[in-house]
Design a protein around this motif. Structure first.
Motif, PDB file in Angstrom:
ATOM      1  N   PHE A 149      -5.555   2.619   1.077  1.00 21.16           N
ATOM      2  CA  PHE A 149      -4.206   2.080   1.248  1.00 21.16           C
ATOM      3  C   PHE A 149      -3.128   3.062   0.812  1.00 21.16           C
ATOM      4  O   PHE A 149      -1.962   2.894   1.201  1.00 21.16           O
ATOM      5  CB  PHE A 149      -4.078   0.736   0.533  1.00 21.16           C
ATOM      6  CG  PHE A 149      -4.554  -0.402   1.377  1.00 21.16           C
ATOM      7  CD1 PHE A 149      -3.674  -1.113   2.172  1.00 21.16           C
ATOM      8  CD2 PHE A 149      -5.898  -0.735   1.420  1.00 21.16           C
ATOM      9  CE1 PHE A 149      -4.116  -2.145   2.984  1.00 21.16           C
ATOM     10  CE2 PHE A 149      -6.357  -1.770   2.223  1.00 21.16           C
ATOM     11  CZ  PHE A 149      -5.462  -2.471   3.016  1.00 21.16           C
ATOM     12  N   SER A 150      -3.474   4.080   0.048  1.00 20.63           N
ATOM     13  CA  SER A 150      -2.508   5.137  -0.261  1.00 20.63           C
ATOM     14  C   SER A 150      -2.663   6.321   0.696  1.00 20.63           C
ATOM     15  O   SER A 150      -1.963   7.318   0.555  1.00 20.63           O
ATOM     16  CB  SER A 150      -2.668   5.601  -1.709  1.00 20.63           C
ATOM     17  OG  SER A 150      -3.962   6.124  -1.928  1.00 20.63           O
ATOM     18  N   THR A 151      -3.582   6.196   1.645  1.00 21.14           N
ATOM     19  CA  THR A 151      -3.857   7.146   2.742  1.00 21.14           C
ATOM     20  C   THR A 151      -4.417   8.492   2.292  1.00 21.14           C
ATOM     21  O   THR A 151      -4.375   9.451   3.051  1.00 21.14           O
ATOM     22  CB  THR A 151      -2.622   7.361   3.662  1.00 21.14           C
ATOM     23  OG1 THR A 151      -1.605   8.072   2.954  1.00 21.14           O
ATOM     24  CG2 THR A 151      -2.092   6.033   4.184  1.00 21.14           C
ATOM     25  N   HIS A 179       0.401  -3.323   6.307  1.00 21.67           N
ATOM     26  CA  HIS A 179       0.917  -3.919   5.075  1.00 21.67           C
ATOM     27  C   HIS A 179       2.130  -4.766   5.386  1.00 21.67           C
ATOM     28  O   HIS A 179       2.686  -4.724   6.493  1.00 21.67           O
ATOM     29  CB  HIS A 179       1.282  -2.828   4.062  1.00 21.67           C
ATOM     30  CG  HIS A 179       2.362  -1.896   4.555  1.00 21.67           C
ATOM     31  ND1 HIS A 179       3.705  -2.199   4.467  1.00 21.67           N
ATOM     32  CD2 HIS A 179       2.286  -0.682   5.157  1.00 21.67           C
ATOM     33  CE1 HIS A 179       4.418  -1.213   4.986  1.00 21.67           C
ATOM     34  NE2 HIS A 179       3.580  -0.277   5.422  1.00 21.67           N
ATOM     35  N   THR A 187       1.648  -9.033  -1.248  1.00 22.57           N
ATOM     36  CA  THR A 187       1.717  -7.617  -1.640  1.00 22.57           C
ATOM     37  C   THR A 187       1.658  -7.471  -3.150  1.00 22.57           C
ATOM     38  O   THR A 187       0.940  -6.612  -3.687  1.00 22.57           O
ATOM     39  CB  THR A 187       3.019  -6.975  -1.115  1.00 22.57           C
ATOM     40  OG1 THR A 187       3.030  -7.022   0.312  1.00 22.57           O
ATOM     41  CG2 THR A 187       3.133  -5.517  -1.564  1.00 22.57           C
ATOM     42  N   THR A 191      -1.442  -5.457  -4.847  1.00 25.07           N
ATOM     43  CA  THR A 191      -1.199  -4.221  -5.588  1.00 25.07           C
ATOM     44  C   THR A 191      -1.442  -4.393  -7.089  1.00 25.07           C
ATOM     45  O   THR A 191      -1.802  -3.427  -7.772  1.00 25.07           O
ATOM     46  CB  THR A 191       0.225  -3.698  -5.326  1.00 25.07           C
ATOM     47  OG1 THR A 191       1.187  -4.722  -5.615  1.00 25.07           O
ATOM     48  CG2 THR A 191       0.378  -3.272  -3.875  1.00 25.07           C
ATOM     49  N   TRP A 202      -4.766   4.568  -7.855  1.00 22.54           N
ATOM     50  CA  TRP A 202      -3.601   3.901  -7.275  1.00 22.54           C
ATOM     51  C   TRP A 202      -2.347   4.310  -8.029  1.00 22.54           C
ATOM     52  O   TRP A 202      -2.203   4.041  -9.215  1.00 22.54           O
ATOM     53  CB  TRP A 202      -3.769   2.388  -7.329  1.00 22.54           C
ATOM     54  CG  TRP A 202      -2.640   1.639  -6.696  1.00 22.54           C
ATOM     55  CD1 TRP A 202      -1.685   0.904  -7.323  1.00 22.54           C
ATOM     56  CD2 TRP A 202      -2.341   1.562  -5.293  1.00 22.54           C
ATOM     57  NE1 TRP A 202      -0.816   0.360  -6.408  1.00 22.54           N
ATOM     58  CE2 TRP A 202      -1.197   0.761  -5.149  1.00 22.54           C
ATOM     59  CE3 TRP A 202      -2.947   2.100  -4.152  1.00 22.54           C
ATOM     60  CZ2 TRP A 202      -0.646   0.481  -3.905  1.00 22.54           C
ATOM     61  CZ3 TRP A 202      -2.387   1.827  -2.912  1.00 22.54           C
ATOM     62  CH2 TRP A 202      -1.258   1.013  -2.801  1.00 22.54           C
ATOM     63  N   LEU A 204       0.980   3.822  -6.603  1.00 24.98           N
ATOM     64  CA  LEU A 204       2.174   3.259  -5.969  1.00 24.98           C
ATOM     65  C   LEU A 204       2.745   2.059  -6.708  1.00 24.98           C
ATOM     66  O   LEU A 204       3.745   1.484  -6.287  1.00 24.98           O
ATOM     67  CB  LEU A 204       1.869   2.873  -4.519  1.00 24.98           C
ATOM     68  CG  LEU A 204       1.377   3.999  -3.602  1.00 24.98           C
ATOM     69  CD1 LEU A 204       1.170   3.480  -2.188  1.00 24.98           C
ATOM     70  CD2 LEU A 204       2.331   5.172  -3.615  1.00 24.98           C
ATOM     71  N   TRP A 212       5.237   2.284   0.630  1.00 27.46           N
ATOM     72  CA  TRP A 212       4.022   2.652   1.362  1.00 27.46           C
ATOM     73  C   TRP A 212       4.186   4.013   2.030  1.00 27.46           C
ATOM     74  O   TRP A 212       5.294   4.384   2.428  1.00 27.46           O
ATOM     75  CB  TRP A 212       3.717   1.600   2.426  1.00 27.46           C
ATOM     76  CG  TRP A 212       3.423   0.251   1.866  1.00 27.46           C
ATOM     77  CD1 TRP A 212       4.274  -0.818   1.802  1.00 27.46           C
ATOM     78  CD2 TRP A 212       2.191  -0.183   1.286  1.00 27.46           C
ATOM     79  NE1 TRP A 212       3.646  -1.895   1.212  1.00 27.46           N
ATOM     80  CE2 TRP A 212       2.368  -1.530   0.887  1.00 27.46           C
ATOM     81  CE3 TRP A 212       0.952   0.424   1.072  1.00 27.46           C
ATOM     82  CZ2 TRP A 212       1.356  -2.268   0.291  1.00 27.46           C
ATOM     83  CZ3 TRP A 212      -0.065  -0.310   0.481  1.00 27.46           C
ATOM     84  CH2 TRP A 212       0.139  -1.635   0.091  1.00 27.46           C
ATOM     85  N   THR A 216       1.641   4.502   7.457  1.00 31.27           N
ATOM     86  CA  THR A 216       1.129   3.136   7.515  1.00 31.27           C
ATOM     87  C   THR A 216       2.043   2.276   8.396  1.00 31.27           C
ATOM     88  O   THR A 216       3.152   2.672   8.730  1.00 31.27           O
ATOM     89  CB  THR A 216       1.023   2.519   6.122  1.00 31.27           C
ATOM     90  OG1 THR A 216       2.337   2.478   5.520  1.00 31.27           O
ATOM     91  CG2 THR A 216       0.115   3.359   5.223  1.00 31.27           C
ATOM     92  N   GLY A 218       3.929  -1.514   8.954  1.00 31.62           N
ATOM     93  CA  GLY A 218       4.376  -2.717   8.271  1.00 31.62           C
ATOM     94  C   GLY A 218       4.689  -3.839   9.237  1.00 31.62           C
ATOM     95  O   GLY A 218       5.057  -3.602  10.393  1.00 31.62           O
TER      96      GLY A 218
END
Length: 358
Positions: A149-151, A179, A187, A191, A202, A204, A212, A216, A218
């Motif tokens: 999810f943080s790519t 997301h 969210t 998170t 993680w 973020l 994000w 990504t 949204g």
């Protein structure tokens, strides 16, 4: 649809139960098994209530509202699923009688301290839903999930995903991360799990919104995220259990604090709520609690109500509706893919409701 058929059948049952209770009177003082509020039969309630907020809890709220109408035909309750962030703001601006939220109020959200109370209602898993041709079983550890999810993980056959899934053939396909684009309790809780369970991976933070990565995608509401996942081969996103089940999305099993890969189920969510600490204001945190059967990304849901309503009729209607949600409404929860409150938390919520004044 099966859900609609079930809703109609339950409505008939609730209506019959309401008639029986009306004939028996209201001697039991508003206990959890009583369809009364403040000594008055629900059928005597009238007026309207307006609420907005969380899309995560929308399926449950709408089902309860529908069935409440059968026992309080002169009352009208509406709920607009605009997301927890907007719901809190509208409640703080005095636009609504109640708000639905899956996250707690922070400074700047709208409601002022002392202007609201939390009423826990139900809980449910936040699924990690995915769409990957040829892969019908997927496991993800918290660190891997955080990197996806943080790519920092971009391909489905990345070594970290492969290590979580021994024996599974994973394609050399790009990952499409979906997301929420609106302020969202989903969210916030998703998170919060990554902050708690993937501290080294993680970066973020957590909240109703986070920054994000630009690559990504949204979308508004849980249904918007679900649609991105459904349409993108290689897609992954976090979606409430009810909507994800309705759309027949595939779910990843997530490694919990006890080291077990657990699929999202109502039983796993109930186990998380049972193990969650409860604060004095009745907020509670079922995220990443310990236990072999716990699904670790479980979201609480709340209604936010006022501690005092200027209009006595409005106060009575709020009490009647929310009491119905906490009693008869708990039996509805499983039918729309939510976990009911444990009895101990239900009783605390009913006691909180009794604090409403005029």
């Amino acid at each position: 649809m099966n859900r609609n058929l079930l809703s109609r059948l339950v409505l008939v049952g609730v209506a019959v139960a309401g008639l029986v209770l009306a004939g028996c009177g209201s001697d039991n003082g508003g206990s959890s098994s009583s369809a009364t509020t403040g000594g008055s039969d629900l059928a005597s309630l009238s007026g309207s209530l307006k609420g907005s907020g969380s899309s995560f809890q929308d399926a449950y709220d709408q089902e309860v509202i529908s069935q409440f109408k059968s026992v309080a035909p002169n009352a009208t309750v509406t709920y607009n699923a605009v997301g927890s962030g907007t719901g809190k703001k509208e409640f703080g601006q005095g636009l609504d009688d109640f708000a639905g939220t899956d996250s707690l109020v922070k400074e700047g959200d709208g409601p002022a301290p002392g202007s609201y109370m939390y009423i826990p209602t139900v809980a449910a898993p936040i699924t990690v839903s995915y769409n990957l041709s040829g892969v019908d079983k997927l496991q993800l550890s918290p660190d891997t999930l955080a990197k996806v999810f943080s790519t920092s993980i971009k391909k489905w056959n990345d070594p970290a995903i492969v290590a979580d899934n021994p024996g599974v053939s994973l394609p050399n396909k790009n990952i499409t991360v979906a997301h929420r684009s609106d302020g969202s309790g989903t969210t916030s809780n998703f998170t919060k799990f990554l902050v708690a369970a993937a501290t080294s991976s993680w970066k973020l933070g957590s909240g109703d919104t986070v920054n994000w990565p630009a690559s990504t995608q949204g979308a508004e509401k849980n249904t918007g995220v679900a649609q991105i996942v459904k349409q993108a081969d290689g897609g992954i996103g976090y979606v409430d259990f009810s909507d994800a089940s309705e759309l027949k999305l595939s779910f990843a099993s997530i490694k919990n604090k006890a080291g077990q890969f657990v699929a999202p189920t109502l039983e796993g969510a109930a186990a998380a709520v049972e193990g969650a600490p409860v604060a004095e204001d009745l907020s509670y945190n079922p995220i990443n609690v310990d236990g072999a059967t716990v699904y670790p990304i479980t979201s609480p849901t709340y209604l936010m109500i006022k501690p005092k309503y200027d209009d006595a009729n409005k106060a009575a209607l709020v009490k009647g509706f929310v009491r119905y949600m906490l009693t008869d409404g708990q039996a509805i929860a499983k039918d729309v893919n939510f976990a009911a409150l444990p009895s101990s938390l239900q009783q605390k919520a009913l006691a909180q409701l009794d604090k409403i004044g005029t």
